[in-house]
Design an enzyme around this catalytic site. Structure first.
Site, PDB file in Angstrom:
ATOM      1  N   LYS A 196       0.846   5.958  77.743  1.00 36.40           N
ATOM      2  CA  LYS A 196       0.508   6.391  79.094  1.00 36.40           C
ATOM      3  C   LYS A 196      -0.061   5.180  79.821  1.00 36.40           C
ATOM      4  O   LYS A 196      -1.244   4.867  79.720  1.00 36.40           O
ATOM      5  CB  LYS A 196      -0.518   7.530  79.051  1.00 36.40           C
ATOM      6  CG  LYS A 196      -0.495   8.458  80.289  1.00 36.40           C
ATOM      7  CD  LYS A 196      -0.895   7.766  81.579  1.00 36.40           C
ATOM      8  CE  LYS A 196      -2.361   7.424  81.594  1.00 36.40           C
ATOM      9  NZ  LYS A 196      -2.737   6.692  82.871  1.00 36.40           N
ATOM     10  N   GLU A 272     -11.620   0.487  73.470  1.00 33.51           N
ATOM     11  CA  GLU A 272     -11.973  -0.866  73.923  1.00 33.51           C
ATOM     12  C   GLU A 272     -12.407  -0.715  75.366  1.00 33.51           C
ATOM     13  O   GLU A 272     -11.582  -0.513  76.255  1.00 33.51           O
ATOM     14  CB  GLU A 272     -10.775  -1.807  73.764  1.00 33.51           C
ATOM     15  CG  GLU A 272     -11.138  -3.278  73.908  1.00 33.51           C
ATOM     16  CD  GLU A 272     -10.892  -3.793  75.300  1.00 33.51           C
ATOM     17  OE1 GLU A 272     -11.898  -3.930  76.044  1.00 33.51           O
ATOM     18  OE2 GLU A 272      -9.745  -4.065  75.654  1.00 33.51           O
ATOM     19  N   GLU A 404     -20.539  -4.395  85.441  1.00 27.52           N
ATOM     20  CA  GLU A 404     -19.369  -5.269  85.363  1.00 27.52           C
ATOM     21  C   GLU A 404     -18.681  -5.307  86.724  1.00 27.52           C
ATOM     22  O   GLU A 404     -18.215  -4.283  87.225  1.00 27.52           O
ATOM     23  CB  GLU A 404     -18.414  -4.722  84.299  1.00 27.52           C
ATOM     24  CG  GLU A 404     -17.199  -5.570  84.037  1.00 27.52           C
ATOM     25  CD  GLU A 404     -16.317  -4.961  82.953  1.00 27.52           C
ATOM     26  OE1 GLU A 404     -15.694  -5.721  82.203  1.00 27.52           O
ATOM     27  OE2 GLU A 404     -16.261  -3.705  82.856  1.00 27.52           O
TER      28      GLU A 404
END
Length: 503
Positions: A196, A272, A404
């Site tokens: 996906k 991750e 981030e």
């Protein structure tokens, strides 16, 4: 004017298709190129100029469920489950050589849909294909064990067997490498897969699957579904008993959602997730090496990488000199559309990401940080271009420090002592990558062990490789990709006790 815009968009789409036969307009399930069952589509845009470069099926859980059933059938009933490791290795090698042969076409598609400079796109094709090559070789090295038994009439045998159907959910920032790093390992282990890809960059993924089809993978072994409605499909993957594992690369927030929603089935997860990488330059550092590393670590893919340096810590003695050297280099970077020769920085991927970067910089400005370079949108180039930016005196309560940024912004903090900077670097709930620069060998070993991250770059910023384990600690994820450890995410360990033996 509207007619002109529509005509230009169609022209861009026609040009991309004429450049590459790999541009696909359908998804791939059970060996067939298919539309969505609801017949819906969504458009894919070039972020540099807004041009439509393709349309793909806008699939829903019905389509995803069809892909799951195809993958399950292929795993349980087809020739895939009967193939030897050598045969799986051979197919992966064929895929590798086809990717290598079509590298320029893949790079052109990638650059068009992601906005990254064409040289970076070519580099990603090489990097991503390295995982296919690596796992083609690893397929024949998935070894079990014979463990010495505590008794004379028994043998202890340990087998590694494929997990089953694996769902691979991948991001837009590395639309090829994030697929091959997962798919290579899963296929080598003997799993069947559903990919996906991110809604911003499905064309690269579809092109990869087209090449896998040409390589000769059996029907149902590799499936790909495209959608801009990811949550319901993610939920299906989490709840389906036929999906034995999920591998996801993306934000920590979505990773936590997948973790929670998979808990009922105790599903295997490889996550991750986001980072907040420290980049530490000590007084003893070679500044030329450190500045070169800062450029590649921060501005590659316009800062849109999960292991980009996010917080720059400069020791007092070299603080001003490093900034001056970096500023000189940053102001020479060529910015523009990825297909243009010599471009080093392209656009941000979409409006949401652009607005986030702009908001983070404005937040730092309001909190009295010092913007010494950039700090503004580049509206003359397009709607999604942002100037490479250097900001000093960043306070610890600024978003640039705590979150981030995923953009071309260097945020700098000055420090005095090693102990101080280690505490600051580790004061984050993220722990993906970290970098530091020092010529003091004792400091190198000491700091490398003290940084709370899954990967450390010492006097080096480009740390990713197929041969090395990739992953983080804390809220940056679980599991490892690449390396021989990447196989572990897709195998079950079975203990077989052979009893009542007579020798």
């Amino acid at each position: 004017m509207l007619y002109c815009k529509s005509f230009c968009q169609k022209l861009n789409l026609h040009r991309l298709r004429s450049i590459s036969s790999l541009v696909q307009t359908k998804a791939f399930i059970d060996g067939n190129w298919v539309k969505a069952q609801n017949n819906e589509e969504f458009e894919v845009f070039n972020p540099a100029n807004g041009a439509v470069i393709g349309s793909v099926p806008n699939m829903d859980p019905k389509d995803a469920n069809q892909a799951v059933h195809a993958a399950k059938k292929a795993f349980e009933l087809s020739e895939w489950s009967k193939m030897t490791a050598k045969e799986r290795s051979s197919l992966l090698k064929k895929w590798y050589y086809l990717i290598e042969k079509n590298a320029d076409e893949l790079a052109s598609i990638m650059s068009a849909e992601s906005g990254k400079p064409i040289n970076e796109a070519r580099g990603e094709v090489t990097y991503g294909n390295a995982f296919v090559e690596w796992f083609a070789e690893e397929a024949r090295r998935i070894c079990g064990e014979v463990v010495p038994s505590p008794t004379k009439d028994r043998e202890i045998i340990v087998l590694k067997q494929p997990l089953g159907v694996a769902a691979l959910i991948t991001p837009w920032n590395f639309p090829m490498a994030m697929i091959t790093r997962k798919a290579g390992a899963a296929l080598a282990a003997g799993c069947t897969i559903i990919i996906k890809p991110a809604e911003d960059t499905p064309l690269t993924a579809l092109a990869l699957v087209k090449l896998a089809e040409q390589a000769g993978f059996p029907n149902g072994v590799i499936n790909i579904i495209t959608t801009n409605k990811a949550a319901p499909i993610g939920e299906l993957f989490c709840k389906s008993p036929d999906v034995k594992g999920i591998s996801f690369t993306g934000s920590t927030e979505v990773g936590k959602w997948l973790f929670r929603n998979s808990s009922d089935g105790i599903k295997r997860l490889s996550l991750e997730l986001g980072g907040n990488a420290p980049f530490i330059v000590f007084n003893s550092a070679n500044l030329e090496i450190a500045v070169n590393a800062a450029l590649s670590c921060k501005f590659r893919n316009c800062g849109q990488t999960c292991i980009s340096a996010n917080r720059f810590f400069l020791q007092e003695e070299i603080h001003d000199k490093f900034i001056n050297l970096l500023k000189q280099r940053v102001e020479t970077l060529k910015i523009g559309e990825g297909s243009e020769p010599g471009v080093q920085i392209g656009p941000l991927i979409n409006t949401m990401q652009f607005n986030k970067v702009n908001a983070f910089v404005e937040d730092a400005r309001l909190k009295n940080a010092n913007i010494i370079s950039g700090g503004k949108p580049l509206t003359n180039l397009g709607n999604l271009f942002y100037s490479p930016t250097i900001i000093t005196d960043v306070p610890v309560n600024a978003k640039l420090y705590t979150e981030e940024v995923f953009g071309p912004v260097v945020s700098i903090v000055k420090f005095k002592t090693e102990e101080e900077v280690i505490n600051a670097a580790n004061n984050s709930n993220r722990g993906l990558a970290g970098y530091f620069f020092s010529e003091n060998i004792q400091q190198v070993f000491r700091v490398a062990k003290l940084l709370e991250v899954g990967m450390v770059g010492v006097n080096e910023a480009l740390i990713s490789a197929a041969e090395a384990p990739f992953g983080g600690v804390k809220e940056s994820g679980i599991g490892r990709e690449g390396c021989h450890h990447g196989i572990d995410e897709y195998v079950e360990i079975k203990y077989v006790c052979m009893g009542n033996l007579k020798y």
